[in-house]
Design a protein around this motif. Structure first.
Motif, mmCIF file in Angstrom:
data_model
loop_
_atom_site.group_PDB
_atom_site.id
_atom_site.type_symbol
_atom_site.label_atom_id
_atom_site.label_comp_id
_atom_site.label_asym_id
_atom_site.label_seq_id
_atom_site.Cartn_x
_atom_site.Cartn_y
_atom_site.Cartn_z
ATOM 1 N N SER A 256 -9.299 45.263 7.395
ATOM 2 C CA SER A 256 -9.733 43.713 7.031
ATOM 3 C C SER A 256 -8.950 42.831 7.846
ATOM 4 C CB SER A 256 -9.324 43.454 5.391
ATOM 5 O OG SER A 256 -9.856 44.491 4.280
ATOM 6 N N THR A 257 -7.622 43.033 8.157
ATOM 7 C CA THR A 257 -6.951 42.142 9.009
ATOM 8 C C THR A 257 -7.385 42.276 10.438
ATOM 9 O OG1 THR A 257 -4.767 42.765 7.492
ATOM 10 C CG2 THR A 257 -4.394 41.648 9.807
ATOM 11 N N ILE A 258 -8.085 43.113 11.076
ATOM 12 C CA ILE A 258 -8.394 43.337 12.211
ATOM 13 C C ILE A 258 -9.835 42.519 12.152
ATOM 14 C CG2 ILE A 258 -9.638 44.684 13.942
ATOM 15 C CD1 ILE A 258 -7.649 46.845 13.342
ATOM 16 N N VAL A 259 -10.651 42.541 11.150
ATOM 17 C CA VAL A 259 -12.006 42.079 11.013
ATOM 18 C C VAL A 259 -11.637 40.459 10.930
ATOM 19 C CG1 VAL A 259 -13.919 41.647 9.927
ATOM 20 C CG2 VAL A 259 -13.134 44.003 10.210
ATOM 21 N N ALA A 260 -10.634 39.952 10.004
ATOM 22 C CA ALA A 260 -10.235 38.673 9.986
ATOM 23 C C ALA A 260 -9.683 37.778 11.350
ATOM 24 C CB ALA A 260 -9.089 38.384 8.963
ATOM 25 N N ALA A 261 -9.098 38.835 12.162
ATOM 26 C CA ALA A 261 -8.635 38.216 13.392
ATOM 27 C C ALA A 261 -9.866 38.094 14.394
ATOM 28 C CB ALA A 261 -7.795 39.183 14.116
ATOM 29 N N ASP A 262 -10.976 38.954 14.384
ATOM 30 C CA ASP A 262 -11.997 38.786 14.915
ATOM 31 C C ASP A 262 -12.948 37.571 14.549
ATOM 32 O OD1 ASP A 262 -12.284 40.793 17.071
ATOM 33 O OD2 ASP A 262 -12.600 42.431 15.179
ATOM 34 N N VAL A 263 -13.009 37.278 13.332
ATOM 35 C CA VAL A 263 -13.575 36.243 12.905
ATOM 36 C C VAL A 263 -13.142 35.021 13.227
ATOM 37 C CG1 VAL A 263 -14.218 34.911 10.629
ATOM 38 C CG2 VAL A 263 -14.433 37.363 10.705
ATOM 39 N N VAL A 264 -11.882 34.803 13.195
ATOM 40 C CA VAL A 264 -10.933 33.600 13.478
ATOM 41 C C VAL A 264 -11.440 33.294 15.167
ATOM 42 C CG1 VAL A 264 -8.726 32.645 14.088
ATOM 43 C CG2 VAL A 264 -9.349 33.778 11.893
ATOM 44 N N LEU A 265 -11.280 34.238 15.752
ATOM 45 C CA LEU A 265 -11.725 34.382 17.201
ATOM 46 C C LEU A 265 -12.984 33.944 17.426
ATOM 47 C CD1 LEU A 265 -10.585 34.514 20.214
ATOM 48 C CD2 LEU A 265 -11.476 36.948 20.314
ATOM 49 N N PHE A 266 -13.940 34.384 16.719
ATOM 50 C CA PHE A 266 -15.153 34.070 16.866
ATOM 51 C C PHE A 266 -15.477 32.468 16.512
ATOM 52 C CE2 PHE A 266 -19.314 32.960 14.545
ATOM 53 C CZ PHE A 266 -20.114 32.858 15.600
ATOM 54 N N LEU A 267 -14.909 32.168 15.523
ATOM 55 C CA LEU A 267 -14.882 30.596 15.234
ATOM 56 C C LEU A 267 -14.462 29.643 16.386
ATOM 57 C CD1 LEU A 267 -14.045 30.743 11.399
ATOM 58 C CD2 LEU A 267 -16.492 30.303 12.485
ATOM 59 N N ALA A 268 -13.292 30.148 16.670
ATOM 60 C CA ALA A 268 -12.856 29.273 18.030
ATOM 61 C C ALA A 268 -13.456 29.343 19.109
ATOM 62 C CB ALA A 268 -11.303 29.939 18.459
ATOM 63 N N CYS A 269 -14.318 30.262 19.364
ATOM 64 C CA CYS A 269 -14.986 30.393 20.724
ATOM 65 C C CYS A 269 -16.311 29.634 20.177
ATOM 66 C CB CYS A 269 -15.389 32.035 21.163
ATOM 67 S SG CYS A 269 -14.025 33.076 21.616
ATOM 68 N N TYR A 270 -16.809 29.926 19.046
ATOM 69 C CA TYR A 270 -18.207 29.146 18.768
ATOM 70 C C TYR A 270 -17.887 27.511 18.795
ATOM 71 C CZ TYR A 270 -21.817 27.563 16.004
ATOM 72 O OH TYR A 270 -23.261 26.717 15.673
ATOM 73 N N LEU A 271 -16.572 27.066 18.366
ATOM 74 C CA LEU A 271 -16.392 25.604 18.673
ATOM 75 C C LEU A 271 -16.398 25.147 19.998
ATOM 76 C CD1 LEU A 271 -13.969 25.311 15.435
ATOM 77 C CD2 LEU A 271 -16.446 24.680 15.635
ATOM 78 N N LEU A 272 -15.468 25.926 20.944
ATOM 79 C CA LEU A 272 -15.224 25.658 22.084
ATOM 80 C C LEU A 272 -16.692 25.799 22.764
ATOM 81 C CD1 LEU A 272 -13.184 25.450 24.697
ATOM 82 C CD2 LEU A 272 -13.294 27.726 24.684
ATOM 83 N N GLY A 273 -17.507 26.561 22.605
ATOM 84 C CA GLY A 273 -18.683 26.638 23.047
ATOM 85 C C GLY A 273 -19.453 25.430 22.945
ATOM 86 N N LYS A 274 -19.556 24.781 21.454
ATOM 87 C CA LYS A 274 -20.070 23.685 21.164
ATOM 88 C C LYS A 274 -19.454 22.332 21.908
ATOM 89 C CE LYS A 274 -23.109 24.883 18.105
ATOM 90 N NZ LYS A 274 -24.779 24.598 18.195
ATOM 91 N N VAL A 275 -18.207 22.418 22.092
ATOM 92 C CA VAL A 275 -17.550 21.155 22.688
ATOM 93 C C VAL A 275 -18.297 21.100 24.354
ATOM 94 C CG1 VAL A 275 -15.316 20.317 23.679
ATOM 95 C CG2 VAL A 275 -15.735 21.242 21.078
ATOM 96 N N ARG A 276 -18.026 22.596 24.800
ATOM 97 C CA ARG A 276 -18.505 22.443 26.334
ATOM 98 C C ARG A 276 -20.218 22.093 26.633
ATOM 99 N NH1 ARG A 276 -16.453 28.124 28.257
ATOM 100 N NH2 ARG A 276 -17.653 27.372 30.067
ATOM 101 N N GLY A 277 -20.548 22.453 25.360
ATOM 102 C CA GLY A 277 -22.242 22.024 25.490
ATOM 103 C C GLY A 277 -22.864 23.423 26.056
#
Length: 277
Positions: A256-277
């Motif tokens: 669960s801890t590994i998957v939680a880390a993957d989820v946090v990274l995905f949210l960060a990358c998703y937001l970064l992708g939205k900011v960059r357009g």
């Protein structure tokens, strides 16, 4: 906290967990890119249920090395699922639901009819969520995981160009003489091997996350196939390492801890992708 971490690293079972965790994260991320782009993500989830059923059979038969039973069953199921995906009578989503739910039900029933311990609920929870099994690996299991991981990475590197062609355009791959059916079976077999290895890390129910999230994180900010693979591999390894260390220090479930880390990274990358357009 660092002193506590160094103290834990002196124990072999902690080092085994980190080695196997990093290897499995690397392998799952490599094939995850292909599975997501080919819309085969569901195979990972279905095969994890099949692996649970096979694990139950191995436990009932008192096999010391459960991979002898689990690996052939999961590989066979991967081939059958891919074959049924092209069948007009049993469509891909129906076939995956039928096999995965059936295997899960039979596995749980076997564990109750032929109990191998007094704590069935704990055994089921450990198998489904990988709560403790990664910390009970033997040296033999570490060697098997290492050899299988090297084979998976070697096959991916050796057939990179053909896997790339089959992933993006099967018609083009057929036109240039590539045996698409054979490579699809090869991909299914490799992902079956990865799922069997990953069961000890995150458990049956969380394997799909290990396959999908690193790929989706990379695709949120990168466009080229090679860049997505490299970022996915690095991020998957970092999240696995971070998750295992946090789980050891904080006493949280490893998977669960590994998957939680993957989820946090995905949210960060998703937001970064939205900011960059």
């Amino acid at each position: 906290m660092l002193e506590m971490l160094f103290m834990y690293l002196q124990y072999p079972f902690v080092r085994y967990a980190i080695i196997v965790g990093v290897l499995i994260a690397l392998c799952s991320s490599l094939l995850g890119v292909t599975l997501v782009l080919k819309r085969y993500s569901y195979i990972g989830d279905g095969l994890s249920h099949v692996a649970f059923g096979a694990m139950s059979i191995a436990a009932v038969l008192n096999f010391t090395n459960k991979m002898i039973i689990v690996l052939p069953f999961t590989v066979l199921a991967a081939i059958l699922l891919l074959k049924n995906g092209n069948n007009t009578k049993v469509k891909g989503d129906a076939a995956i639901a039928m096999i995965s739910v059936g295997a899960l039900a039979f596995g749980y029933m076997l564990m109750n009819v032929f109990p191998v311990s007094s704590n069935i609920s704990g055994d089921v929870c450990s198998t489904l969520f990988g709560s403790t099994s990664i910390l009970t690996l033997t040296k033999e299991e570490v060697w098997i995981s290492g050899i299988m991981s090297v084979i998976v990475v070697g096959i991916f590197i050796l057939f990179y160009n053909r896997i790339f062609a089959v992933t993006f355009d099967e018609n083009f791959a057929i036109a240039v003489g590539t045996n698409v059916k054979a490579y699809n079976f090869l991909i299914a077999t490799i992902i079956a091997v990865i799922i069997v290895l990953a069961m000890n890390l995150v458990g049956s129910l969380l394997i799909s996350a290990l396959v999908i999230f690193p790929t989706l994180s990379a695709m949120s900010i990168l466009k080229s196939f090679r860049a997505v693979i490299v970022f996915s591999a690095i991020s998957s390894v970092v999240c696995a390492l971070f998750g295992i260390i946090i789980s050891i220090l904080a006493g949280t479930p490893v998977g669960s801890t590994i998957v939680a880390a993957d989820v946090v990274l995905f949210l960060a990358c998703y937001l970064l992708g939205k900011v960059r357009g």
